[in-house]
Motif scaffolding. Structure first.
Motif, mmCIF file in Angstrom:
data_model
loop_
_atom_site.group_PDB
_atom_site.id
_atom_site.type_symbol
_atom_site.label_atom_id
_atom_site.label_comp_id
_atom_site.label_asym_id
_atom_site.label_seq_id
_atom_site.Cartn_x
_atom_site.Cartn_y
_atom_site.Cartn_z
ATOM 1 N N THR A 209 12.510 -36.800 14.558
ATOM 2 C CA THR A 209 11.432 -37.692 14.143
ATOM 3 C C THR A 209 10.906 -38.489 15.331
ATOM 4 O OG1 THR A 209 13.059 -39.400 13.583
ATOM 5 C CG2 THR A 209 12.333 -37.960 11.802
ATOM 6 N N THR A 210 9.759 -39.138 15.132
ATOM 7 C CA THR A 210 9.184 -40.029 16.124
ATOM 8 C C THR A 210 10.110 -41.211 16.367
ATOM 9 O OG1 THR A 210 6.963 -39.420 15.413
ATOM 10 C CG2 THR A 210 7.171 -41.489 16.611
ATOM 11 N N THR A 211 10.140 -41.712 17.593
ATOM 12 C CA THR A 211 10.979 -42.862 17.916
ATOM 13 C C THR A 211 10.571 -44.086 17.106
ATOM 14 O OG1 THR A 211 9.536 -43.630 19.702
ATOM 15 C CG2 THR A 211 11.259 -42.029 20.287
ATOM 16 N N ILE A 212 11.485 -45.037 16.994
ATOM 17 C CA ILE A 212 11.200 -46.270 16.265
ATOM 18 C C ILE A 212 10.052 -47.030 16.926
ATOM 19 C CG2 ILE A 212 12.150 -48.464 15.476
ATOM 20 C CD1 ILE A 212 13.321 -45.924 14.132
ATOM 21 N N LYS A 213 10.055 -47.090 18.240
ATOM 22 C CA LYS A 213 8.985 -47.780 18.966
ATOM 23 C C LYS A 213 7.624 -47.190 18.620
ATOM 24 C CE LYS A 213 7.360 -48.948 23.622
ATOM 25 N NZ LYS A 213 7.613 -48.804 25.073
ATOM 26 N N LYS A 214 7.537 -45.857 18.605
ATOM 27 C CA LYS A 214 6.274 -45.181 18.281
ATOM 28 C C LYS A 214 5.869 -45.434 16.831
ATOM 29 C CE LYS A 214 4.783 -42.788 21.888
ATOM 30 N NZ LYS A 214 3.401 -42.939 22.410
ATOM 31 N N ARG A 215 6.831 -45.490 15.935
ATOM 32 C CA ARG A 215 6.501 -45.731 14.531
ATOM 33 C C ARG A 215 5.954 -47.143 14.327
ATOM 34 N NH1 ARG A 215 11.385 -43.181 10.961
ATOM 35 N NH2 ARG A 215 12.199 -42.163 12.818
ATOM 36 N N LEU A 216 6.572 -48.116 14.985
ATOM 37 C CA LEU A 216 6.074 -49.486 14.893
ATOM 38 C C LEU A 216 4.670 -49.597 15.485
ATOM 39 C CD1 LEU A 216 9.341 -51.405 15.817
ATOM 40 C CD2 LEU A 216 8.151 -51.506 13.615
ATOM 41 N N GLU A 217 4.439 -48.904 16.595
ATOM 42 C CA GLU A 217 3.099 -48.884 17.192
ATOM 43 C C GLU A 217 2.101 -48.246 16.233
ATOM 44 O OE1 GLU A 217 3.577 -46.796 20.854
ATOM 45 O OE2 GLU A 217 4.510 -48.488 21.900
ATOM 46 N N THR A 218 2.545 -47.227 15.506
ATOM 47 C CA THR A 218 1.680 -46.549 14.538
ATOM 48 C C THR A 218 1.282 -47.509 13.418
ATOM 49 O OG1 THR A 218 2.690 -44.406 15.021
ATOM 50 C CG2 THR A 218 1.519 -44.613 12.924
ATOM 51 N N VAL A 219 2.244 -48.288 12.930
ATOM 52 C CA VAL A 219 1.952 -49.299 11.908
ATOM 53 C C VAL A 219 0.876 -50.256 12.405
ATOM 54 C CG1 VAL A 219 2.888 -51.249 10.607
ATOM 55 C CG2 VAL A 219 4.231 -49.150 10.840
ATOM 56 N N LYS A 220 1.012 -50.699 13.640
ATOM 57 C CA LYS A 220 0.054 -51.660 14.202
ATOM 58 C C LYS A 220 -1.338 -51.058 14.364
ATOM 59 C CE LYS A 220 -0.766 -54.838 18.034
ATOM 60 N NZ LYS A 220 -1.424 -55.762 17.087
ATOM 61 N N VAL A 221 -1.413 -49.846 14.905
ATOM 62 C CA VAL A 221 -2.716 -49.205 15.122
ATOM 63 C C VAL A 221 -3.431 -48.986 13.791
ATOM 64 C CG1 VAL A 221 -3.874 -47.099 15.903
ATOM 65 C CG2 VAL A 221 -2.065 -48.115 17.305
ATOM 66 N N LEU A 222 -2.710 -48.483 12.805
ATOM 67 C CA LEU A 222 -3.319 -48.253 11.495
ATOM 68 C C LEU A 222 -3.801 -49.568 10.885
ATOM 69 C CD1 LEU A 222 -0.797 -45.659 9.990
ATOM 70 C CD2 LEU A 222 -3.115 -45.188 10.788
ATOM 71 N N SER A 223 -2.943 -50.573 10.911
ATOM 72 C CA SER A 223 -3.298 -51.880 10.332
ATOM 73 C C SER A 223 -4.488 -52.500 11.051
ATOM 74 C CB SER A 223 -2.091 -52.827 10.398
ATOM 75 O OG SER A 223 -1.007 -52.310 9.656
ATOM 76 N N ASP A 224 -4.511 -52.410 12.376
ATOM 77 C CA ASP A 224 -5.615 -52.974 13.163
ATOM 78 C C ASP A 224 -6.941 -52.283 12.863
ATOM 79 O OD1 ASP A 224 -3.898 -54.758 14.315
ATOM 80 O OD2 ASP A 224 -3.766 -53.728 16.253
ATOM 81 N N ASN A 225 -6.861 -51.053 12.344
ATOM 82 C CA ASN A 225 -8.073 -50.294 12.018
ATOM 83 C C ASN A 225 -8.408 -50.347 10.531
ATOM 84 O OD1 ASN A 225 -9.308 -48.571 14.417
ATOM 85 N ND2 ASN A 225 -7.090 -48.706 14.749
ATOM 86 N N GLY A 226 -7.839 -51.317 9.839
ATOM 87 C CA GLY A 226 -8.206 -51.532 8.438
ATOM 88 C C GLY A 226 -7.608 -50.550 7.456
ATOM 89 N N ILE A 227 -6.545 -49.859 7.860
ATOM 90 C CA ILE A 227 -5.893 -48.892 6.973
ATOM 91 C C ILE A 227 -4.630 -49.536 6.408
ATOM 92 C CG2 ILE A 227 -4.765 -46.638 6.867
ATOM 93 C CD1 ILE A 227 -6.624 -46.025 9.425
ATOM 94 N N PRO A 228 -4.551 -49.742 5.098
ATOM 95 C CA PRO A 228 -3.389 -50.421 4.501
ATOM 96 C C PRO A 228 -2.100 -49.648 4.762
ATOM 97 C CG PRO A 228 -5.191 -50.192 2.920
ATOM 98 C CD PRO A 228 -5.538 -49.339 4.089
ATOM 99 N N VAL A 229 -1.064 -50.370 5.216
ATOM 100 C CA VAL A 229 0.212 -49.732 5.546
ATOM 101 C C VAL A 229 1.360 -50.393 4.781
ATOM 102 C CG1 VAL A 229 1.845 -49.117 7.365
ATOM 103 C CG2 VAL A 229 -0.602 -49.154 7.859
ATOM 104 N N ASN A 230 2.082 -49.572 4.056
ATOM 105 C CA ASN A 230 3.354 -49.955 3.452
ATOM 106 C C ASN A 230 4.450 -49.307 4.296
ATOM 107 O OD1 ASN A 230 5.300 -50.643 1.177
ATOM 108 N ND2 ASN A 230 5.455 -48.421 1.201
ATOM 109 N N VAL A 231 5.566 -49.980 4.472
ATOM 110 C CA VAL A 231 6.684 -49.385 5.202
ATOM 111 C C VAL A 231 7.850 -49.153 4.259
ATOM 112 C CG1 VAL A 231 8.420 -49.725 7.000
ATOM 113 C CG2 VAL A 231 6.032 -50.264 7.469
ATOM 114 N N MET A 232 8.344 -47.932 4.285
ATOM 115 C CA MET A 232 9.500 -47.561 3.482
ATOM 116 C C MET A 232 10.768 -47.796 4.298
ATOM 117 S SD MET A 232 8.300 -46.403 0.586
ATOM 118 C CE MET A 232 9.774 -45.597 -0.044
ATOM 119 N N ILE A 233 11.539 -48.815 3.929
ATOM 120 C CA ILE A 233 12.866 -48.992 4.523
ATOM 121 C C ILE A 233 13.801 -48.170 3.651
ATOM 122 C CG2 ILE A 233 14.603 -50.649 5.274
ATOM 123 C CD1 ILE A 233 12.494 -52.812 5.261
#
Length: 357
Positions: A209-233
Motif C-alpha cells: 500500500t501507499t505509505t502513511i505520509k503519502k496517504r495523509l498528503e492525499t487527504v490534504k490535497v483532496l480536502s483542499d480541492n473541495g472533495i469531502p474526505v472521510n478516513v477509515m481507521i
C-alpha cells in the motif's frame, strides 16, 4: 519478521485450503529441499492479471450494517495484500485461495465502464450513490496499467451520477481533475483508509500500500480541492494499532478530513487461519496476546457474524476502543461532517447530456 519463512512483499504467507474444493495444495519440505539443491525457485511470487467478463458490474449490498446500497468492483483480488482483509474470502468463489492467491491472482474487468454506462442509462435505474471498492481497492497497483477506475469516473461525470470511493492508495490523485469536476455538483465523496502512523506497522499489515505520509498528503490535497474526505481507521486491532486512535485522529483532522469511521478487526472465514499463520511469523512475541484480545471482542471467537455487533465488538476491550473513537470525534471533528451526495442531477443527464425538455 522471520526472514527465513516470510514471503517478501506479501501479507499472507501461504495459500490456505479453498472450502469449495475437495483437493488441496501444499508446499512440501522435500520439494523445497529439491529446489534448493537444484538451484531452482520454488515460488516466483509474481502477480498475474487475468481478464474476466462479468455480465453486470453493480452489486446491491444486502448487509444492513454497511452504509451503502450499491457497490462496484473493477478488480477481484487485491495486490495491496492487507492481512486482515475481509474480501479475501470472496476469492474462493473464483476457485482460488484466500491466502496468497488473493494477492497474486488479480481478476480484471475491462468492460466495467461499458457495463456501468449501460446500467446508468436504464429507465428503471433509480439514482443511488454507488461505491467503488466495496470489495477490493479500485486504485490498487493494477489500476496504473488498466485505468479502469478513471474510465468509470468519466462515466459517472458524464451522467452526473453520485459516486463514493474507498481506497488506501495515493494513485487517486491522478484523477483529481475528474474528482474536482464531480465535486462541483456534490457528486463525490472519498474514504481514505489509514490504520497506523507507524511505517513499520503499515509495512507488515499492508505490504503493498501507499505509505502513511503519502496517504495523509492525499487527504490534504483532496480536502483542499473541495472533495469531502472521510478516513477509515479500520480495522483497529488490539495491541497492534489500538493505542494510536487519538494521535491518528488528531493527525487526520489536521490534514483536513471531515470525519472518521472505524471497525474492530474480525477474522471471518479463512482469514482466521491466514492471520494466525501471519502473526506467529511476524510478531511471535505478542501473537498469543493479540489473538486472545481479538477473541475477547467477539465472545471468545476470532469472528462474529452478527449484524450490528460484528464490526463494533463486545466486552471491555471493544468498549474501550469504541469510547476512544467517540472521544476522538468530539475532540477533533466537532462541527465537521460529510455532506450528502446530490441525487437530483442524474435524471436530467440520463442520456449523457442535459435534457432541455
Amino acid at each position: 519478521m522471520n526472514q527465513k519463512t516470510a514471503i517478501k512483499g506479501r501479507g499472507a504467507q501461504r495459500n490456505v485450503h479453498n472450502r469449495f474444493f475437495e483437493l488441496s495444495h501444499e508446499m512440501r519440505d522435500d520439494f523445497l529441499e529439491f529446489c534448493r539443491k537444484e538451484g531452482e525457485i520454488s515460488d516466483k511470487n509474481k502477480t498475474l492479471y487475468l481478464e474476466v467478463f462479468p455480465k453486470t458490474i453493480i452489486n446491491k449490498v444486502e448487509s444492513p450494517d454497511i452504509g451503502m446500497m450499491y457497490s462496484m468492483n473493477s478488480y477481484q483480488g487485491c495486490e495491496h495484500g492487507c492481512i486482515y482483509c475481509y474480501a479475501r474470502n470472496s476469492h474462493e468463489y473464483w476457485g482460488y485461495s484466500a491466502g496468497l492467491d488473493f494477492e497474486r491472482r488479480i481478476m480484471v474487468k475491462k468492460d466495467a465502464p461499458k457495463l456501468l454506462e449501460a446500467k446508468l442509462k436504464k429507465k428503471s435505474w433509480k439514482t443511488h450513490p454507488i461505491v467503488m471498492s466495496g470489495n477490493t481497492d479500485c486504485y490498487q497497483p493494477a489500476e496504473q496499467q488498466f485505468k479502469i477506475t478513471r474510465q468509470c469516473l468519466e462515466v459517472f461525470l458524464k451522467y452526473r451520477h453520485p459516486v463514493g470511493i474507498i481506497t488506501k492508495n495515493a494513485l487517486i490523485l491522478r484523477d483529481l481533475d475528474i474528482l474536482k469536476a464531480l465535486a462541483k455538483d456534490n457528486l463525490i465523496s472519498v474514504s481514505i483508509s489509514i490504520t497506523s502512523l507507524s511505517e513499520s506497522t503499515r509495512r507488515i499489515l499492508e505490504p503493498r500500500t501507499t505509505t502513511i505520509k503519502k496517504r495523509l498528503e492525499t487527504v490534504k490535497v483532496l480536502s483542499d480541492n473541495g472533495i469531502p474526505v472521510n478516513v477509515m481507521i479500520a480495522p483497529i486491532i488490539p495491541s497492534i494499532n489500538s493505542h494510536e486512535i487519538l494521535p491518528l485522529a488528531k493527525m487526520i483532522s489536521e490534514h483536513g478530513a471531515s470525519s472518521i469511521a472505524h471497525t474492530i478487526v474480525r477474522l471471518n472465514g479463512a482469514i482466521g487461519e491466514i492471520f494466525k499463520d501471519w502473526i506467529y511469523k511476524t510478531m511471535p512475541d505478542r501473537a498469543e496476546k493479540v489473538l486472545h484480545q481479538i477473541e475477547s471482542c467477539h465472545g471468545g471467537n476470532l469472528n462474529d457474524s452478527r449484524y450490528g455487533t460484528r464490526m463494533r465488538g463486545e466486552g471491555k476491550i471493544a468498549e474501550q476502543i469504541n469510547n476512544l473513537v467517540k472521544l476522538a470525534r468530539l475532540k477533533y471533528f466537532k462541527n465537521k461532517a460529510i455532506p450528502k451526495l446530490n441525487l437530483d442531477l442524474h435524471e436530467q443527464y440520463k442520456v449523457g447530456q442535459l435534457k432541455l425538455f
